[in-house]
Write an enzyme that holds these catalytic residues in place. Sequence first.
Site, PDB file in Angstrom:
ATOM      1  N   ASP A 279       0.840  -1.204   0.000  1.00 53.51           N
ATOM      2  CA  ASP A 279       0.000   0.000   0.000  1.00 53.51           C
ATOM      3  C   ASP A 279       0.875   1.253   0.000  1.00 53.51           C
ATOM      4  O   ASP A 279       1.962   1.249  -0.578  1.00 53.51           O
ATOM      5  CB  ASP A 279      -0.918  -0.065   1.251  1.00 53.51           C
ATOM      6  CG  ASP A 279      -2.232   0.674   1.047  1.00 53.51           C
ATOM      7  OD1 ASP A 279      -2.178   1.876   0.781  1.00 53.51           O
ATOM      8  OD2 ASP A 279      -3.299   0.043   1.165  1.00 53.51           O
TER       9      ASP A 279
ATOM     10  N   HIS B  16      -3.691   6.118   3.519  1.00 54.23           N
ATOM     11  CA  HIS B  16      -4.386   4.957   2.959  1.00 54.23           C
ATOM     12  C   HIS B  16      -3.845   3.644   3.520  1.00 54.23           C
ATOM     13  O   HIS B  16      -4.609   2.776   3.971  1.00 54.23           O
ATOM     14  CB  HIS B  16      -4.258   5.005   1.436  1.00 54.23           C
ATOM     15  CG  HIS B  16      -5.095   4.014   0.700  1.00 54.23           C
ATOM     16  ND1 HIS B  16      -4.655   2.733   0.412  1.00 54.23           N
ATOM     17  CD2 HIS B  16      -6.330   4.100   0.160  1.00 54.23           C
ATOM     18  CE1 HIS B  16      -5.590   2.095  -0.268  1.00 54.23           C
ATOM     19  NE2 HIS B  16      -6.614   2.901  -0.437  1.00 54.23           N
TER      20      HIS B  16
ATOM     21  N   SER C 243     -11.132  -0.397  -1.282  1.00 49.75           N
ATOM     22  CA  SER C 243      -9.887  -0.378  -0.501  1.00 49.75           C
ATOM     23  C   SER C 243     -10.149  -0.728   0.955  1.00 49.75           C
ATOM     24  O   SER C 243      -9.281  -1.278   1.629  1.00 49.75           O
ATOM     25  CB  SER C 243      -9.271   1.027  -0.509  1.00 49.75           C
ATOM     26  OG  SER C 243      -8.468   1.225  -1.618  1.00 49.75           O
TER      27      SER C 243
END
Length: 736
Positions: free
Chosen positions: A142, A197, A519
């Site tokens: 990620d 994220h 996600s």
Amino acid sequence: MAYLAGSSCLLSCLLVLFLISVSAVTDEDKQVYIVYMGSLSSRADYMPTSDHMNILQEITGESSMEGRLVRSYKRSFNGFAARLTESERIRVAEMEGVVSVFPNKMLQLQTTTSWDFMGLKEGKRTKRNPTVESDTIIGVIDSGITPESQSFSGKGFGPPPKKWKGVCSGGKNFTCNNKLVGARDYTSEGPRDISGHGTHTASTAAGNAVVDTSFFGIGNGTVRGGVPASRISAYKVCTDTGCSSEALLAAFDDAIADGVDLITISIGFKFASMFEDDPIAIGAFHAMDKGILTVSSAGNSGPNPNTVSHVAPWILTVAASTTNRGFITKVVLGNGKTLVGKSVNAFDMKGKKYPLVYGKSAASSGCSAKTAGLCAPSCLNKSRVKGKILVCDGPSGFKIAKSVGAIAIISKTPRPDVAFTHHLPASGLNAKDMKSLVSYIESEDSPRAAVLKTETIFNQTSPVIASFSSRGPNTIAVDILKPDVTAPGVEILAAFSPDGEPSEDDTRHVKYSVFSGTSMSCPHVAGVAAYVKTFHPKWSPSMIQSAIMTTAWAVKPKGRGIASTEFSYGAGHVDPIAALNPGLVYELEKADHIAFLCGMNYTSKTLKIISGDNVKCSKKNKILPRNLNYPSMSAKLSGSARTFTVTFNRTLTNVGTPNSTYKSKVVAGHGSKLSVKVTPSVLYFKTVNEKQSFTVTVTGRDLDSEIPSSANLIWFDGTHKVRSPIVVYEMVVDES
Ligand SMILES: *[C@@H]1O[C@H](CO)[C@@H](O)[C@H](O)[C@H]1NC(C)=O
Ligand SMILES: *[C@@H]1O[C@H](CO)[C@@H](O)[C@H](O)[C@H]1NC(C)=O
Ligand SMILES: *[C@@H]1O[C@H](CO)[C@@H](O)[C@H](O)[C@H]1NC(C)=O
Ligand SMILES: *[C@@H]1O[C@H](CO)[C@@H](O)[C@H](O)[C@H]1NC(C)=O
Ligand SMILES: *[C@@H]1O[C@H](CO)[C@@H](O)[C@H](O)[C@H]1NC(C)=O
Ligand SMILES: *[C@@H]1O[C@H](CO)[C@@H](O)[C@H](O)[C@H]1NC(C)=O
Ligand SMILES: *[C@@H]1O[C@H](CO)[C@@H](O)[C@H](O)[C@H]1NC(C)=O
């Protein structure tokens, strides 16, 4: 750039494309290509990097490889990334041992109550296997990670398991611990997460339980991952400009060799690509070969059909749906009427009403009413907006309202099923409420409204598949149903990087934040898969995948259109507790995937290089793709024939109790009526691990041409329900 719904990616995605074309021009037409060379040779004297150098020298005719070789893949599979001209690309593609050559591209990165919603309750109420859970390591590919987050605190953790071969290459200001056991960087920014994220996804999969977390009071409660006792290793491949495929492959190369037990990856292209040109399909294939399951997000390009990405059968592909917790933001009008909008609004305006100004009436000269109504940036006259609540017909106003002096914004939202965070007080309305608002504004001399702080509601209408979640059918392997399952991916509170922005142009710094996207659903399923693995450490990736798919709850279809069919949720909604005890599983080994690829018309030569085994695509091992022993059954028909017959061959393995008898049952789905015959209709398993095969014959006529037609096959022994969707389709009319 995330698989975040409705994301701020529009601008930055353009930026990515722009950057690629600029560099392609300035670098003498050389571009970074990935040269994929399959499995590593088992020859003891094989030296991958020197082989890569030799190949490069041969095709470029240059002695210095300065600036040419970008990356060597050599720990878990074979290949390299290099700067090549077009003619060099063509030459290298023809070389012995090369499977595929594809350009390096930028990919997009695609809680508190979500685990309760899924039935995995806090503390003692959930059965756990603490020792194994603590020996489980989740690889998160990620945007990096925030090592200081309480969600990754090493307090109470012993040293990592002995099998762990990873490293913490974080530099001076980045320290791993016994929870965050590894970190690698492929971006030259260091493994620290500056977007948030990666921190969010990692904490959802395996973060510690942290009490009293919220986004400024919103969503307050305990945030935790699916397997809080497990360890995490972070592989950073994404920056603000995207995630490059060459970096991503390097992360797989390392993660597999480091000894992770499972990989979660919430990154993807907007659409599916051919397996041999898709870095995630390649990486996940080699992971599967080493017993590591890869869980990936379906993408955020829904609700249109044909949008699902990560469509290889050796990947567990996850759609996104709602939970029973929703966020609403009320708008109270001057006349006392209340409109219920969606957003994550932590700004407290104390219920005070402010003047409303509709974009249309704040237009600068020279703008059409329509453009002004949408609040196009150049169309708004600041002096008419200042100090007021701006009202817009489209979401572009959320971005610019503050910069033109608005105190808050109310806008029609294209995604009324999702609450987004904005950098000023905001509420998103559906079309109907927008109409009421506009007619109120137009009927009043001085219209006013208050935008309230977000409230949490309990929503019984759940789960519902999010509108943004990408839909099937699978465009690459048309007979493999994708996505596989759905999981919570709407309004998920999880750990965040204080360096990141909770919304675009947001100057607030937070440790926990709310996001939506596939996600967010992907790491939920990674957490479930890890949870299953802690009880069945020896299970192969396909057994875990099968257990999760066949025990998923059937999602109730709502309305017509593919948005409410298996093309949006696959086998259904994950159920972690049921997945521990599936009774029977559909097993797949590498050889089955090879037979499937033979059936997809890959050549023996290519497959030999990919698998490293001596493969011959003969009649004997070649199978029709729909006969892959997958936990769902799907077939695309070629059309025109009024009546049809399709068969599926499957084999079940008993992982329940000895001496068990399963009876088959077929439950109708939607679309055209399907007649389903199962032979034999009863399966008897004398022992554990015993296998039994059966054939499903589906007949019907005049197949619905707008939605897939479906049924469910359920094997039931009185305790275990082993459910597989059966989906037959001809074509899907684009709904957009
Ligand atoms: C180290 O990282 C922390 C957390 O992001 C930051 O506050 C600090 O300024 C950094 N220190 C250095 C020397 O870079
Ligand atoms: C969240 O905060 C509200 C208001 O303080 C409180 O009533 C509620 O119980 C809290 N919920 C949780 C899960 O802590
Ligand atoms: C902006 O609005 C003000 C006040 O209504 C008006 O005087 C001015 O002419 C407008 N400017 C433009 C460019 O439309
Ligand atoms: C509850 O969820 C459904 C499905 O997402 C949605 O249509 C409905 O508006 C939600 N209810 C409220 C009160 O937000
Ligand atoms: C593979 O090739 C055969 C023979 O040309 C064809 O009938 C079949 O449809 C192809 N399969 C796929 C998956 O493309
Ligand atoms: C499927 O199963 C049937 C019945 O066992 C068998 O006759 C047939 O050969 C099988 N087909 C394939 C492609 O394996
Ligand atoms: C197997 O199950 C049947 C029916 O439940 C039972 O009658 C029989 O005794 C069992 N046999 C063994 C060996 O456990």
